[in-house]
Motif scaffolding. Sequence first.
Motif, PDB file in Angstrom:
ATOM      1  N   TRP A 138       0.646  -0.896   0.015  1.00 50.16           N
ATOM      2  CA  TRP A 138       0.111  -0.019  -0.166  1.00 50.16           C
ATOM      3  C   TRP A 138       0.779   1.376  -0.185  1.00 50.16           C
ATOM      4  CZ3 TRP A 138      -5.481   0.031   1.272  1.00 50.16           C
ATOM      5  CH2 TRP A 138      -6.334  -0.906   1.073  1.00 50.16           C
ATOM      6  N   PRO A 149      -0.106   8.607   8.895  1.00 53.49           N
ATOM      7  CA  PRO A 149      -1.519   8.950   9.550  1.00 53.49           C
ATOM      8  C   PRO A 149      -2.230   8.674   8.306  1.00 53.49           C
ATOM      9  CG  PRO A 149      -0.838  11.323   9.673  1.00 53.49           C
ATOM     10  CD  PRO A 149       0.755  10.474   9.115  1.00 53.49           C
ATOM     11  N   ALA A 152      -2.623   4.648   9.834  1.00 51.47           N
ATOM     12  CA  ALA A 152      -2.907   4.924  10.814  1.00 51.47           C
ATOM     13  C   ALA A 152      -5.051   4.977  10.499  1.00 51.47           C
ATOM     14  CB  ALA A 152      -3.167   6.230  11.718  1.00 51.47           C
ATOM     15  N   GLY A 153      -5.072   5.567   9.114  1.00 54.33           N
ATOM     16  CA  GLY A 153      -6.339   5.488   8.481  1.00 54.33           C
ATOM     17  C   GLY A 153      -7.168   4.003   7.938  1.00 54.33           C
ATOM     18  N   HIS A 154      -5.216   3.041   7.605  1.00 50.80           N
ATOM     19  CA  HIS A 154      -5.530   1.948   6.980  1.00 50.80           C
ATOM     20  C   HIS A 154      -6.402   0.812   8.378  1.00 50.80           C
ATOM     21  CE1 HIS A 154      -4.152   3.564   3.425  1.00 50.80           C
ATOM     22  NE2 HIS A 154      -3.395   2.655   3.428  1.00 50.80           N
ATOM     23  N   ALA A 157      -9.600   1.877   9.843  1.00 51.27           N
ATOM     24  CA  ALA A 157     -10.709   1.150   8.828  1.00 51.27           C
ATOM     25  C   ALA A 157     -10.849  -0.547   9.258  1.00 51.27           C
ATOM     26  CB  ALA A 157     -10.216   0.899   6.849  1.00 51.27           C
ATOM     27  N   TYR A 160     -12.458  -0.890  12.205  1.00 54.41           N
ATOM     28  CA  TYR A 160     -14.108  -0.144  11.981  1.00 54.41           C
ATOM     29  C   TYR A 160     -15.055  -0.969  11.465  1.00 54.41           C
ATOM     30  CZ  TYR A 160     -18.048   4.052  10.523  1.00 54.41           C
ATOM     31  OH  TYR A 160     -18.998   3.571  10.191  1.00 54.41           O
ATOM     32  N   MET A 187      -2.601   9.166  17.305  1.00 49.18           N
ATOM     33  CA  MET A 187      -3.495   9.064  17.118  1.00 49.18           C
ATOM     34  C   MET A 187      -4.291   7.285  16.553  1.00 49.18           C
ATOM     35  SD  MET A 187      -6.066  11.261  15.932  1.00 49.18           S
ATOM     36  CE  MET A 187      -7.418  10.652  14.764  1.00 49.18           C
TER      37      MET A 187
ATOM     38  N   GLU B  22     -23.462   2.532   5.621  1.00 50.81           N
ATOM     39  CA  GLU B  22     -22.964   2.558   7.328  1.00 50.81           C
ATOM     40  C   GLU B  22     -21.236   2.913   7.209  1.00 50.81           C
ATOM     41  OE1 GLU B  22     -22.758  -0.220  10.033  1.00 50.81           O
ATOM     42  OE2 GLU B  22     -24.739   0.185  10.658  1.00 50.81           O
ATOM     43  N   ARG B  23     -21.094   3.132   5.575  1.00 45.31           N
ATOM     44  CA  ARG B  23     -19.315   3.097   5.717  1.00 45.31           C
ATOM     45  C   ARG B  23     -19.284   4.698   6.595  1.00 45.31           C
ATOM     46  NH1 ARG B  23     -18.813   2.347  -0.635  1.00 45.31           N
ATOM     47  NH2 ARG B  23     -20.351   3.790  -0.168  1.00 45.31           N
ATOM     48  N   VAL B  24     -20.146   5.137   6.312  1.00 43.73           N
ATOM     49  CA  VAL B  24     -20.121   6.773   6.802  1.00 43.73           C
ATOM     50  C   VAL B  24     -19.735   7.203   8.283  1.00 43.73           C
ATOM     51  CG1 VAL B  24     -20.727   9.292   5.980  1.00 43.73           C
ATOM     52  CG2 VAL B  24     -21.467   7.698   4.641  1.00 43.73           C
ATOM     53  N   PHE B  25     -18.705   7.489   8.451  1.00 41.83           N
ATOM     54  CA  PHE B  25     -18.753   8.792   9.602  1.00 41.83           C
ATOM     55  C   PHE B  25     -18.061  10.125   9.704  1.00 41.83           C
ATOM     56  CE2 PHE B  25     -14.947   6.651   8.834  1.00 41.83           C
ATOM     57  CZ  PHE B  25     -13.283   7.764   9.083  1.00 41.83           C
ATOM     58  N   MET B  27     -15.767  12.765  11.667  1.00 41.73           N
ATOM     59  CA  MET B  27     -14.448  12.621  12.139  1.00 41.73           C
ATOM     60  C   MET B  27     -13.964  14.037  12.930  1.00 41.73           C
ATOM     61  SD  MET B  27     -10.761  10.463  12.192  1.00 41.73           S
ATOM     62  CE  MET B  27     -11.347   9.306  12.795  1.00 41.73           C
ATOM     63  N   LYS B  51     -18.280   4.957  17.665  1.00 39.65           N
ATOM     64  CA  LYS B  51     -17.877   4.852  17.076  1.00 39.65           C
ATOM     65  C   LYS B  51     -17.549   5.497  14.913  1.00 39.65           C
ATOM     66  CE  LYS B  51     -17.743   0.838  13.295  1.00 39.65           C
ATOM     67  NZ  LYS B  51     -18.137  -0.978  12.764  1.00 39.65           N
ATOM     68  N   ARG B  52     -18.854   5.798  15.086  1.00 36.53           N
ATOM     69  CA  ARG B  52     -19.076   6.671  13.714  1.00 36.53           C
ATOM     70  C   ARG B  52     -19.372   8.282  14.275  1.00 36.53           C
ATOM     71  NH1 ARG B  52     -24.048   4.383  11.064  1.00 36.53           N
ATOM     72  NH2 ARG B  52     -23.317   5.383   9.278  1.00 36.53           N
ATOM     73  N   ILE B  54     -16.548  10.607  15.616  1.00 36.13           N
ATOM     74  CA  ILE B  54     -15.189  10.403  16.320  1.00 36.13           C
ATOM     75  C   ILE B  54     -14.876  11.150  16.626  1.00 36.13           C
ATOM     76  CG2 ILE B  54     -12.976   9.273  15.867  1.00 36.13           C
ATOM     77  CD1 ILE B  54     -14.636   7.927  13.920  1.00 36.13           C
ATOM     78  N   THR B  56     -11.249  14.064  18.181  1.00 31.20           N
ATOM     79  CA  THR B  56      -9.604  13.709  17.823  1.00 31.20           C
ATOM     80  C   THR B  56      -9.592  14.548  19.037  1.00 31.20           C
ATOM     81  OG1 THR B  56      -9.487  15.039  16.139  1.00 31.20           O
ATOM     82  CG2 THR B  56     -10.351  12.787  15.022  1.00 31.20           C
ATOM     83  N   PRO B  57      -8.292  13.819  18.998  1.00 23.35           N
ATOM     84  CA  PRO B  57      -6.863  15.205  19.367  1.00 23.35           C
ATOM     85  C   PRO B  57      -6.975  16.344  18.232  1.00 23.35           C
ATOM     86  CG  PRO B  57      -6.066  12.424  19.136  1.00 23.35           C
ATOM     87  CD  PRO B  57      -7.435  12.872  18.483  1.00 23.35           C
ATOM     88  N   PHE B  63      -5.971  13.387  11.855  1.00 16.71           N
ATOM     89  CA  PHE B  63      -6.952  12.863  11.623  1.00 16.71           C
ATOM     90  C   PHE B  63      -7.259  13.037   9.785  1.00 16.71           C
ATOM     91  CE2 PHE B  63      -8.556  16.676  13.620  1.00 16.71           C
ATOM     92  CZ  PHE B  63      -9.388  17.451  12.372  1.00 16.71           C
ATOM     93  N   ILE B  66      -6.179  10.114   8.342  1.00 18.29           N
ATOM     94  CA  ILE B  66      -6.724   8.571   8.952  1.00 18.29           C
ATOM     95  C   ILE B  66      -8.127   8.816   7.977  1.00 18.29           C
ATOM     96  CG2 ILE B  66      -8.335   7.801  10.593  1.00 18.29           C
ATOM     97  CD1 ILE B  66      -5.856   8.462  12.545  1.00 18.29           C
ATOM     98  N   ALA B  70      -8.558   5.970   5.390  1.00 16.26           N
ATOM     99  CA  ALA B  70      -9.837   4.795   5.729  1.00 16.26           C
ATOM    100  C   ALA B  70     -10.353   5.616   4.143  1.00 16.26           C
ATOM    101  CB  ALA B  70     -10.962   5.307   6.727  1.00 16.26           C
ATOM    102  N   CYS B  73      -9.529   2.562   2.048  1.00  9.75           N
ATOM    103  CA  CYS B  73     -10.217   0.667   2.835  1.00  9.75           C
ATOM    104  C   CYS B  73     -11.589   0.920   2.303  1.00  9.75           C
ATOM    105  CB  CYS B  73      -9.686   0.929   3.333  1.00  9.75           C
ATOM    106  SG  CYS B  73      -8.516   0.238   4.540  1.00  9.75           S
ATOM    107  N   LEU B  75     -14.134   3.251   3.316  1.00  9.48           N
ATOM    108  CA  LEU B  75     -14.600   4.140   4.024  1.00  9.48           C
ATOM    109  C   LEU B  75     -15.716   5.698   3.523  1.00  9.48           C
ATOM    110  CD1 LEU B  75     -13.759   2.571   7.995  1.00  9.48           C
ATOM    111  CD2 LEU B  75     -14.978   1.694   6.531  1.00  9.48           C
TER     112      LEU B  75
END
Lengths: 364, 326
Positions: A138, A149, A152-154, A157, A160, A187, B22-25, B27, B51-52, B54, B56-57, B63, B66, B70, B73, B75
């Motif tokens: 990847w 980051p 970390a996102g992978h 996921a 999730y 994170m 469901e994939r929408v979140f 953050m 969970k959905r 979120i 963050t710091p 983020f 992230i 995500a 993948c 999401l």
Amino acid sequence: MTQSEAAPDAASDSTVDAAYEAKLRADYDGQSREDVLRDYREMLRIRRFEEAAARAYTRGKISGFLHLYIGQEAIAIATQQAMEPGDRVVSTYRTHGFAIALGSDPKACAAELFGKAAGLVGGVGGSMHFFDKERGLWGGYAIVGNHIPVAAGHAFASQYTGDGRVTLCFMGDGAVGIGPVHEGMTMAGIMKLPIVFVVENNQYSMGTPLKRTLPVEDITARAAGYGFASDRFHVTSVQETRRRLGEAVERARKEGRPTLLELITYRFRGHSMSDPAKYRQKEEVERWRLNDPLERTLMALKTIYQVPEQELDAIDETIVAEMDAAYDFADKAPAPAPEARFENVMAEGPYYGDSATTRPAGVE
Amino acid sequence: MPILQIRQAIRDAMKEEMERDERVFLMGEEVGYYNGAYKCSEGLLDHFGPKRVIDTPITETGFAGIGIGAAMCGLRPIVEFMTFNFSAVAFDQILNNAAKLRHMTHGQFGVPMVFRGPNAAAHMLGSTHSQAFEHFYAHIPGLKVIAIATPYDAKGLLKTAIRDENPVLFLESELMYSVKGEVPEEEYLIPFGQADIKRPGDAVTVITWGQGVPVALKAAELAAAEDLSCEVIDLRSIRPMDEAAIIASVKKTNRAVVVYHGWPQGGVGCDIVARIQELAFDDLDAPVLRVCYEDLPMPYAENLENLILPSPERALAAIRRVAYKR
């Protein structure tokens, strides 16, 4: 051929001393001849690929930046062995080794270096952007630290969706001072993500040695601040590296706890092809060469497993032929079609620009 | 038809999309327990759980990255920046990862996600919290850039953004979250790349978007009192841009003024002027003018800030000028 049939003089031409050999025997204790030969073969494939890349660069067949993995091959091989199918490797611009280790076709890798359509990413990425999703590679990221980051996102996921995958995120020692590393690790720590961060400490941040870039020499000292487990060791053999990486991978998978590993290694070439590495002494390079995992494996095969020279030579010749064929393929492969530049900019399909004033002639 | 504030329209868009997929979140900083710094996510944590939704710091790079990882993948992240001024911290993530990954992976990965939050100057926030970021992001191929000015547009465009397969920068306005308007109860989507004529007219075309819209509409009202009829075009979508709508209007009025938040040099305003001169040169009866920030950092002091911001009065002056009225 069995061990007893190995040529009796296999080790006679070596110059190893007794202490070196004792350590070697300890490291290889319990490993089968076949396994060690496999590790040797896999590491050698990366080295020969990289050496061929260096030659092609010198001949002007490769342009741009070219960062070689020579000296660090054991890490990629150990990673491949520590992973399960579906796990992800996220790496840097020094990433050819991971591609070869994970099973990417050397032809596609070489073609990418040559900027050809048959390249791993169609010739648009070059050396620094190897991606092979199907095989778990990847990236391929070339802004130092900005993949931490994302990796970390992978892992997020995975958490999730509950897919059970682990993300292994690699970086160099030069990356640990840059902001995104801190933010990504923060994170990962707060979210308890299934991820393993691996610093490949090859002693130099481009041409700057560690003592001038690290306030504290031990990079894993940072792990406590993120709530990570940690591990730190010299990479001298594939199996030791695999075992310790494997522990971190399992910790990520089973406990959702990140680990920060510092793997102490060495690159024998400069930072990139334009770097003659004048900042270090020949003696230093020679000292590290004694610990080169590939050299050590070769020595183990000769001294412990009594593998005859002819067999080792034959392995090498096969690999050299494989890599020569790959680079020959790359050389002859066609460049991307002109229309290829419009591809993969936007999801909708070919993208020609947002304005009638700037689109190429003939495009509506 | 229900009357909603922009913040409620944004919340409803996110809520509906999260319910649909469901994939929408969501953050970001303070989006959960705090219910959003500007209350755009009010009630979402209670409804969807941590969970959905979120928290963050304070890690914009962290983020944003992230979200990108995500999205790669599969999401569909919505990343909220408390203000787009903080997106500067994450600029590398947006420029080099979100915008480039589909390209540099040769289509192996996409980044379907939304970065949203308030943009441009609010009121007396000083130089670092008063900047307009569409000018940076609209420069970058691989991104889409949206700016909204009404509750109706906010909801319809945000739902489109969440469903888009590309990274979308969705620009809101701190000063406009309380703006009210009609929002249909039934589902609707507004496609990207379609400008909306917020006020029809035939003497001067006024092109604007986001926080510039109320300024332009007020200026058009003042101009109407002087018998100058302005057509106010709200671009809504900055990248892709509805060039055809701009050109069609300019061909009708032969005059154009661009009203927006942001500095004069470089940026979207210059881009629009360039397009008009190239595509409608023979239709122009006057130079195209821009009304935007003065070319200065934003001071805190109220009187100085007011001098720098685009005002209806400055927009009116430009409208008069292109109409050769004084």
